[in-house]
Design a protein around this motif. Structure first.
Motif, PDB file in Angstrom:
ATOM      1  N   THR A   1       0.853  -1.189   0.000  1.00 15.70           N
ATOM      2  CA  THR A   1       0.000   0.000   0.000  1.00 15.70           C
ATOM      3  C   THR A   1       0.887   1.237   0.000  1.00 15.70           C
ATOM      4  O   THR A   1       2.045   1.166   0.437  1.00 15.70           O
ATOM      5  CB  THR A   1      -0.940   0.035   1.234  1.00 15.70           C
TER       6      THR A   1
ATOM      7  N   TYR B   1      -5.442  -7.843   2.608  1.00 12.88           N
ATOM      8  CA  TYR B   1      -6.663  -7.089   2.924  1.00 12.88           C
ATOM      9  C   TYR B   1      -6.350  -5.914   3.849  1.00 12.88           C
ATOM     10  O   TYR B   1      -6.991  -4.870   3.773  1.00 12.88           O
ATOM     11  CB  TYR B   1      -7.716  -8.000   3.576  1.00 12.88           C
TER      12      TYR B   1
ATOM     13  N   THR C   1      -5.292   1.490   2.113  1.00  6.96           N
ATOM     14  CA  THR C   1      -5.440   2.272   0.882  1.00  6.96           C
ATOM     15  C   THR C   1      -6.828   2.916   0.810  1.00  6.96           C
ATOM     16  O   THR C   1      -6.959   4.110   0.527  1.00  6.96           O
ATOM     17  CB  THR C   1      -5.209   1.372  -0.352  1.00  6.96           C
TER      18      THR C   1
ATOM     19  N   SER D   1     -12.788  -9.546   0.161  1.00  9.48           N
ATOM     20  CA  SER D   1     -11.871  -8.404   0.257  1.00  9.48           C
ATOM     21  C   SER D   1     -12.638  -7.129   0.610  1.00  9.48           C
ATOM     22  O   SER D   1     -13.823  -6.993   0.279  1.00  9.48           O
ATOM     23  CB  SER D   1     -11.128  -8.207  -1.068  1.00  9.48           C
TER      24      SER D   1
ATOM     25  N   GLU E   1      -5.217  -3.261   1.655  1.00  9.02           N
ATOM     26  CA  GLU E   1      -6.357  -2.663   0.951  1.00  9.02           C
ATOM     27  C   GLU E   1      -7.127  -1.708   1.863  1.00  9.02           C
ATOM     28  O   GLU E   1      -7.541  -0.628   1.439  1.00  9.02           O
ATOM     29  CB  GLU E   1      -7.288  -3.794   0.510  1.00  9.02           C
TER      30      GLU E   1
ATOM     31  N   SER F   1     -12.559  -4.133  -0.648  1.00  8.58           N
ATOM     32  CA  SER F   1     -13.100  -3.399  -1.813  1.00  8.58           C
ATOM     33  C   SER F   1     -14.424  -4.003  -2.260  1.00  8.58           C
ATOM     34  O   SER F   1     -15.375  -3.297  -2.568  1.00  8.58           O
ATOM     35  CB  SER F   1     -12.131  -3.448  -2.982  1.00  8.58           C
TER      36      SER F   1
END
Ligand code: ZN
Length: 475
Positions: free
Chosen positions: A336, A372, A378, A403, A375, A405
Motif C-alpha cells: 500500500t 486485505y 489504501t 476483500s 487494501e 473493496s
C-alpha cells in the motif's frame, strides 16, 4: 537505605536449539513424547556408544552468535563436565569450557529512554540433561531431554536493575526467535534463566559476594526475583551480616528466593577435552554463508519501519514484538502507499487477536489477511472509507472472507465526501432537533457531538467526518 547500594547482575540463559534431532545422536527432540521413548545408546550413555555432532545445531549456535554480534571462534572444542546426578546417565555433560563457539558480543536495550549495551561474555554449546519427576511413589526419570542441543548465553555483569534484566531478556528472546535459533518458550523450558546477583555501595568497583538464583521460568519472575534478592542482600549487610555464595531458588507463590545450597567451595567439574569428539575449525566461508541466511533482526526492522513507513519508535516496538506479526505487517506495508495507516489499523484493531494467536499457537492465523490490511489502509488513505467503516469492514472480512473493496461495493459503504450532500443531511438534523442547536449556541459542546452523531446515523456512518465537522464549524 537502598539508595546507597547498587545491584550487579549477570544472567545465564539456556536456550534449546530448534533442531529436529539431538546434538550427538539422531533421536528426535519433540516436546511431550511419552517418557523414555526418544532415547538410544548414545544419549543414554551406554558403554561403547559414540557421539556424532549435529551440524545443524552448530549452525544455529553460530546464528545465535552472529545475531548477538559475537565473534565466532575459528577453533572450538567440546569438554566433559563431570558430575553425578540421576538425570545425567553418563555422569558427565558434554559442554564447552576453554574454547566456546562464540564470545564478546552484546545486546542493545532501552530503559526509560536510555540506551545501554549489555555485553555477552560467551555463548557455548552443550547438551541438556533428563528430567526428574517426583511423585508420592518416589522419583521417576525421563531421559527424553538428554542430549537435546542447548546454548548457554552468559552476559557480562552489566545489568543494574530488574528493569534492565527484563529489557535484556525480552530483546535477546526476540533476536533468537527472529534468527530462527529457538522458539524460546519459557513456559515449555526451551528458554531458562539463572540470575547472578551481588550488591555493593554506589561507586564501589569491587564486587560483593554473589548468589545464584536457578531456573527462573518467566521474564516477569526474573524481575521479581531480582527485586527481592536485591533487598534481601541489603538487609543482611545493613544488619551487620554477611552475604554467602549460595544457590537459591525463586518461589512464585511467595515471591521470595530460598536457600537451596551453600557453595562451600568452587565446584570442581574436572573439565577435560571430550575424547570422543575432535575439536574443529569453522571456516570463514561457512560463517559468511550463515550470515547471509540470517533473517532481518528486530532492531533493523524497527529502523526501517521508522525510515520507510513513517511508523513511530513505540509503534515499531510493539509490531516487532513477534517475528510473525512483523512479517505480516511488512507484507501489508509494502502493498500500500499508506504503510503508516496499515500500522495504525493493525495496532488499534488487530493487535490483540494477532498476539493471542502467536502466544497460544505459535502461528499466525489472522482473520484479516495481510493483503486485505493493505487494501484497508489504501481505502482509508484515499478517503474511500472512514475509520468507523474500517472497523465495520474488519468484522465483515472475518465473517465473509471477502476483500474490503468488494464489501464496500456490495454494501455501498463508500464514504460520502460530497459536501453539499452532507450539508443537506446536517440541515435536516438541525430542523428536526431545534433544541440541540439552541443548546450548542448557548455553549453546550456536547450538543455538537449529538448533532454530528445524528448526521452519521442518517448516512449509515458513511459521511466524511472531517468534511462534516468543517461544515458544522462554518455554519
Ligand atoms: Zn539418542
Amino acid at each position: 537505605m537502598t539508595e546507597k547500594y547498587e545491584a550487579v547482575i549477570g544472567l545465564e540463559v539456556h536456550v534449546e536449539l530448534d533442531t529436529a534431532s539431538k546434538v550427538f545422536c539422531s533421536c528426535p527432540t519433540d516436546f511431550g513424547a511419552l517418557p523414555n521413548t526418544n532415547v538410544c545408546p548414545v544419549c543414554m550413555g551406554l558403554p561403547g556408544a559414540l557421539p556424532t555432532l549435529n551440524r545443524r545445531a552448530v549452525e544455529l549456535a553460530i546464528r545465535a552468535g552472529l545475531a548477538t554480534e559475537c565473534e565466532i571462534a575459528r577453533y572450538t572444542r567440546f569438554d566433559r563436565k563431570n558430575y553425578f546426578y540421576p538425570d545425567l546417565p553418563k555422569a558427565y555433560q558434554i559442554s564447552q569450557f576453554e574454547y566456546p563457539l562464540c564470545s564478546r558480543g552484546g545486546v542493545d536495550i532501552e530503559v526509560d529512554g536510555k540506551q545501554k549495551r549489555i555485553g555477552i561474555t560467551r555463548i557455548h554449546m552443550e547438551e541438556d540433561a533428563g528430567k526428574l519427576i517426583h511423585s508420592e511413589d518416589g522419583t521417576m526419570i525421563d531421559y527424553n531431554r538428554c542430549g537435546v542441543p542447548l546454548i548457554e548465553i552468559v552476559s557480562e555483569p552489566d545489568i543494574r536493575s530488574s528493569a534492565e534484566a527484563k529489557a535484556y531478556l525480552t530483546e535477546l528472546r526476540k533476536i533468537l526467535i527472529y534468527a530462527g535459533v529457538s522458539d524460546c518458550r519459557m513456559d515449555k523450558g526451551s528458554m531458562r534463566c539463572d540470575v547472578n546477583l551481588s550488591v555493593r555501595l554506589n561507586g564501589a568497583s569491587a564486587m560483593g559476594e554473589r548468589t545464584e538464583i536457578k531456573n527462573v521460568n518467566s521474564i516477569a519472575f526474573v524481575g521479581k526475583a531480582i527485586d527481592y534478592e536485591f533487598q534481601r542482600q541489603i538487609a543482611v549487610i545493613e544488619q551487620g551480616g554477611e552475604v554467602f555464595p549460595e544457590t537459591r531458588r525463586f518461589d512464585e507463590a511467595d515471591g521470595k528466593t530460598h536457600l537451596m545450597r551453600r557453595k562451600e567451595s568452587a565446584a570442581d567439574y574436572r573439565f577435560f577435552p571430550e575424547p570422543d569428539l575432535v575439536g574443529f575449525e569453522v571456516g570463514e566461508d561457512k560463517i559468511s554463508e550463515i550470515k547471509r541466511e540470517l533473517p532481518m533482526l528486530p532492531a533493523e526492522r524497527r529502523r526501517i519501519y521508522g525510515e520507510q513507513f513513517g511508523v513511530s519508535a513505540t509503534d515499531a516496538n510493539i509490531i516487532t514484538s513477534h517475528v510473525l506479526i512483523a512479517d505480516y505487517f511488512e507484507k501489508a506495508a509494502r502493498a500500500t502507499v499508506y504503510p503508516r495507516l496499515a500500522a495504525n489499523i493493525l495496532l488499534t484493531e488487530l493487535m490483540s487477536e494477532l498476539t493471542d494467536s502467536v502466544n497460544e499457537k505459535n502461528t499466525l492465523e489472522p482473520s484479516v489477511p495481510s493483503s486485505y490490511l493493505a487494501e484497508l489502509a489504501t481505502l482509508y488513505g484515499e478517503q474511500t472509507v472512514n475509520s468507523s467503516t474500517v472497523k465495520k469492514l474488519i468484522k465483515m472480512i472475518a465473517a465473509e472472507g471477502v476483500s474490503p473493496s468488494e464489501l464496500v461495493e456490495k454494501y455501498g459503504l463508500a464514504q460520502i465526501n460530497d459536501g453539499e450532500y452532507i450539508a443537506c443531511e446536517l440541515d435536516a438534523v438541525i430542523k428536526e432537533n431545534p433544541k440541540l442547536i439552541t443548546d450548542y449556541r448557548n455553549g453546550k459542546l456536547a450538543a455538537k457531538k449529538a448533532i454530528i452523531g445524528k448526521v452519521m446515523a442518517r448516512t449509515a456512518g458513511r459521511a466524511n467526518p472531517l468534511i462534516l465537522n468543517d461544515i458544522f464549524d462554518n455554519m
